[in-house]
Each structure stands twice: as C-alpha cells, then as structure tokens.
Design a protein around this motif. Sequence first.
Motif, PDB file in Angstrom:
ATOM      1  N   MET A 119      30.029  29.053  45.714  1.00  0.00           N
ATOM      2  CA  MET A 119      29.587  28.905  44.336  1.00  0.00           C
ATOM      3  C   MET A 119      30.403  29.849  43.459  1.00  0.00           C
ATOM      4  N   ASN A 120      30.955  29.285  42.394  1.00  0.00           N
ATOM      5  CA  ASN A 120      31.767  30.090  41.493  1.00  0.00           C
ATOM      6  C   ASN A 120      30.932  30.607  40.344  1.00  0.00           C
ATOM      7  N   ALA A 121      31.247  31.804  39.912  1.00  0.00           N
ATOM      8  CA  ALA A 121      30.549  32.376  38.770  1.00  0.00           C
ATOM      9  C   ALA A 121      30.899  31.592  37.519  1.00  0.00           C
ATOM     10  N   SER A 122      30.021  31.668  36.541  1.00  0.00           N
ATOM     11  CA  SER A 122      30.207  30.945  35.296  1.00  0.00           C
ATOM     12  C   SER A 122      31.227  31.650  34.421  1.00  0.00           C
ATOM     13  N   LEU A 123      32.359  30.989  34.184  1.00  0.00           N
ATOM     14  CA  LEU A 123      33.401  31.577  33.346  1.00  0.00           C
ATOM     15  C   LEU A 123      32.925  31.817  31.923  1.00  0.00           C
ATOM     16  N   PRO A 124      32.148  30.890  31.314  1.00  0.00           N
ATOM     17  CA  PRO A 124      31.684  31.155  29.956  1.00  0.00           C
ATOM     18  C   PRO A 124      30.869  32.437  29.838  1.00  0.00           C
ATOM     19  N   THR A 125      30.076  32.777  30.873  1.00  0.00           N
ATOM     20  CA  THR A 125      29.294  34.011  30.817  1.00  0.00           C
ATOM     21  C   THR A 125      30.208  35.223  30.812  1.00  0.00           C
ATOM     22  N   THR A 126      31.243  35.202  31.652  1.00  0.00           N
ATOM     23  CA  THR A 126      32.203  36.301  31.688  1.00  0.00           C
ATOM     24  C   THR A 126      32.880  36.463  30.341  1.00  0.00           C
ATOM     25  N   GLU A 127      33.277  35.358  29.756  1.00  0.00           N
ATOM     26  CA  GLU A 127      33.934  35.415  28.454  1.00  0.00           C
ATOM     27  C   GLU A 127      32.982  35.920  27.382  1.00  0.00           C
ATOM     28  N   ALA A 128      31.713  35.519  27.478  1.00  0.00           N
ATOM     29  CA  ALA A 128      30.732  35.985  26.500  1.00  0.00           C
ATOM     30  C   ALA A 128      30.524  37.491  26.608  1.00  0.00           C
ATOM     31  N   LEU A 129      30.518  38.015  27.834  1.00  0.00           N
ATOM     32  CA  LEU A 129      30.360  39.454  28.009  1.00  0.00           C
ATOM     33  C   LEU A 129      31.562  40.195  27.430  1.00  0.00           C
ATOM     34  N   ARG A 130      32.758  39.704  27.709  1.00  0.00           N
ATOM     35  CA  ARG A 130      33.950  40.354  27.164  1.00  0.00           C
ATOM     36  C   ARG A 130      33.912  40.357  25.640  1.00  0.00           C
ATOM     37  N   ALA A 131      33.485  39.230  25.071  1.00  0.00           N
ATOM     38  CA  ALA A 131      33.411  39.148  23.614  1.00  0.00           C
ATOM     39  C   ALA A 131      32.367  40.123  23.073  1.00  0.00           C
ATOM     40  N   ALA A 132      31.230  40.248  23.795  1.00  0.00           N
ATOM     41  CA  ALA A 132      30.178  41.150  23.343  1.00  0.00           C
ATOM     42  C   ALA A 132      30.626  42.603  23.377  1.00  0.00           C
ATOM     43  N   LEU A 133      31.455  42.942  24.364  1.00  0.00           N
ATOM     44  CA  LEU A 133      31.918  44.319  24.507  1.00  0.00           C
ATOM     45  C   LEU A 133      33.105  44.645  23.603  1.00  0.00           C
ATOM     46  N   ALA A 134      33.782  43.613  23.126  1.00  0.00           N
ATOM     47  CA  ALA A 134      34.963  43.840  22.293  1.00  0.00           C
ATOM     48  C   ALA A 134      34.568  44.599  21.019  1.00  0.00           C
ATOM     49  N   GLY A 135      35.296  45.644  20.754  1.00  0.00           N
ATOM     50  CA  GLY A 135      35.069  46.409  19.537  1.00  0.00           C
ATOM     51  C   GLY A 135      33.856  47.318  19.586  1.00  0.00           C
ATOM     52  N   LEU A 136      33.238  47.458  20.772  1.00  0.00           N
ATOM     53  CA  LEU A 136      32.032  48.273  20.881  1.00  0.00           C
ATOM     54  C   LEU A 136      32.284  49.727  20.487  1.00  0.00           C
ATOM     55  N   LEU A 137      33.499  50.197  20.749  1.00  0.00           N
ATOM     56  CA  LEU A 137      33.813  51.598  20.468  1.00  0.00           C
ATOM     57  C   LEU A 137      34.435  51.815  19.092  1.00  0.00           C
ATOM     58  N   ASP A 138      34.450  50.774  18.287  1.00  0.00           N
ATOM     59  CA  ASP A 138      34.995  50.927  16.930  1.00  0.00           C
ATOM     60  C   ASP A 138      34.238  52.035  16.197  1.00  0.00           C
ATOM     61  N   GLY A 139      34.983  52.980  15.631  1.00  0.00           N
ATOM     62  CA  GLY A 139      34.372  54.076  14.896  1.00  0.00           C
ATOM     63  C   GLY A 139      34.059  55.295  15.732  1.00  0.00           C
ATOM     64  N   LEU A 140      34.138  55.163  17.066  1.00  0.00           N
ATOM     65  CA  LEU A 140      33.896  56.307  17.941  1.00  0.00           C
ATOM     66  C   LEU A 140      35.243  56.920  18.300  1.00  0.00           C
ATOM     67  N   PRO A 141      35.472  58.196  17.983  1.00  0.00           N
ATOM     68  CA  PRO A 141      36.767  58.814  18.282  1.00  0.00           C
ATOM     69  C   PRO A 141      37.131  58.656  19.751  1.00  0.00           C
ATOM     70  N   PRO A 142      38.376  58.295  20.052  1.00  0.00           N
ATOM     71  CA  PRO A 142      38.769  58.095  21.448  1.00  0.00           C
ATOM     72  C   PRO A 142      38.486  59.297  22.335  1.00  0.00           C
ATOM     73  N   SER A 143      38.681  60.517  21.817  1.00  0.00           N
ATOM     74  CA  SER A 143      38.430  61.701  22.640  1.00  0.00           C
ATOM     75  C   SER A 143      36.953  61.819  22.991  1.00  0.00           C
ATOM     76  N   GLN A 144      36.076  61.479  22.038  1.00  0.00           N
ATOM     77  CA  GLN A 144      34.634  61.546  22.314  1.00  0.00           C
ATOM     78  C   GLN A 144      34.239  60.507  23.359  1.00  0.00           C
ATOM     79  N   ALA A 145      34.799  59.301  23.249  1.00  0.00           N
ATOM     80  CA  ALA A 145      34.511  58.260  24.237  1.00  0.00           C
ATOM     81  C   ALA A 145      34.985  58.688  25.614  1.00  0.00           C
ATOM     82  N   ALA A 146      36.191  59.255  25.675  1.00  0.00           N
ATOM     83  CA  ALA A 146      36.743  59.678  26.960  1.00  0.00           C
ATOM     84  C   ALA A 146      35.905  60.792  27.574  1.00  0.00           C
TER      85      ALA A 146
END
Length: 341
Positions: free
Chosen positions: A1-28
């Motif tokens: 059984m293969n995982a659902s590709l649309p779900t994977t893509e939806a997760l990537r889209a949801a995570l995209a830009g999550l760190l916008d506004g957070l300084p890279p050093s603070q995130a690291a």
Amino acid sequence: MNASLPTTEALRAALAGLLDGLPPSQAAQAVERLISNYRGTTPTGTPLLRDRSDVAAYAAYRMPATFEAVRSALDALAEAAPGWAPGSHVDVGGGTGAAVWAAEAIWTGDDDGGRGRATSVLDWAEPALALGRELAEGSGLPALRDAEWRRTRIGTGLKLPECDLVTVSYVLNELSSADRAALVAEAARAGQAVVIVEPGTPDGYERVIAARDLLIGAGLRVAAPCPHSDACPIEPGTDWCHFAARVSRSSLHRQVKGGSLAYEDEKFSYVAAVRFDAEPVRARVTRKPQTRKGQMLLDLCTETDGLRRETVSKRHGPLYRAARDASWGDAWPPHDAPGSG
C-alpha cells in the motif's frame, strides 16, 4: 500500500513559510536544544516545546521526519491487515500532529463520504497543539480538519477512549519508566491497534522492546515489523532493530546540519500490535542489502529461524531481481515474488 501523495504535498504546503519572521539564529538555537532533548536519555518530566518559536522550529525541522517514520510504521500495519482501516484514532503525545497526518496518508477518507476518522491528538504542550490545529485546519483533509486537539498530561493516570488506533510516537523518551509502562498499558486497553515509534537508537529500541513485551502481555499480537510475537532474537546489548525513512531536507535542516544533500534518512524503531486478525511478514530485511558480484546478501529476521543471512544469486532468476530491488525494512520474499504465496 502506497502512502497518499496528496497528503504529503499538503503537509509540505502547510509547513512552507512556517518560520517566516523568526530569525534564523533563533530557529537554529531552538532546534539544537530540541535535538539535545530528543537524543537524551534522561526523562524531562516537562514539555519540551515551550513557546511559539520552539513549536515552529520543531514543526519545520522534526515534523517531516516524524511523519515519514510513522507513515512507514503504519504502512507496515496496513500491509499486515489490508482489509482493516481505523475509524477512530487517538494520537498520544502527538504535538503538532505528524502521526495523524501519517494516518491520513495511509488510510484516506475517500470512501467514507468525506466524514474522515474520529481523530484526537493529546499532548501537554498547548503551543504545539495550537500550531497543530492551525496546520490541520488549513489542510482541507476531513480527518485533520475535524480533529480534536486536547491538552492532557501524558503518563500515569491517563485515560484514553476506546478506539481503533492508538499511536505513540517519539514520546516514551520524555517519560519516567513508570509513566511509560502505564501509558503502554492504557494504550493496549483502549486500542484495537497500537503503534509505538521511537528513535532508531539503542535506547529507542530498548524502549520499543519493553513496550512490545507489555503489549503482548496485554493480549495483543505483533503485526509489524516482526514476523512473530515471540521474543526478539537479538541478544540484548549486541545490536538493535531499526529502520530508515527518507526525508526531504528543508533549508532549516541544511542550516543546522550543514551538507548539500537534498534528503536525509530518519532512523526509527517501532512496533505495531493488534487485537484483530493480521498476517505478519514471513521475514523482514533488517539491514541495507549488500551487493556482491552476481549475488545479493539479505540480513533477515524470520518467522521460524530467528536472524539469518540469505544469499540470493543470479541463478535464482526472478527472485534475484526482487532481491536487487529490496530495501531495508521490506518484507521478504515480496508478495509478488515467485514462491511467496
């Protein structure tokens, strides 16, 4: 059984830009602290995720890896029980919800009239639950959009509703030994299927084996990864059973770890145990297959012979071709291989 590709893509889209506004050093810095806790051996007794920046760093850095590991474990369960799908799912210590995304990838809601599963995510870190809810509501996936996100202390005294599936992923390391045992016992009582995932380290494997013993003692049977519910054939202290899931590396991954590869392999140990009929594999590949001239060497955990190495040569014809395609963690022989039925 293969995982659902649309779900994977939806997760990537949801995570995209999550760190916008957070300084890279603070995130690291947040990621480095989380990695230290994740790899540690001392239970914290307190939530690891303290505020929005911690949660954002965790979700961007760890959520894809947790998703891929849990998805691999759930896929193995689905292979062992192809006629079963959970109508209800409780994810214990689920944080931002990687495991419920993984369940959606394996068992989509396409055949249930769009209602999705009855899904609950329990965690003691409110910032993680808040972000998980935010990501899920924007997913467009019914089982995620309609999920319950509930703040709960994880450990002794936890009471779970009876459900089809209980997942506990990357949680046991945060608990005392008494709380671990209590949580596994409660998961075994409440769930028709219980899937536990831990880091693919010697310590993580030991926690999984202890949980496996408790699940079997509670009357469940191992569906994956083991070919049986007998004692693990690995002699304690000599080795550990773990697998790998490939994860696309984000810019934050590259910033923290360095390197130029577009992916990394998440190492994990797991057990899936059930109260219903399931058919474990006859054998499972427990190491990356080794290639020799005209031969493939497969390290296997088997139903009847424990750990053994199998040599598959060109004279085996189609089976040799199957061995060349085999990957770490696969069933052996493949379901469609000659003589596998």
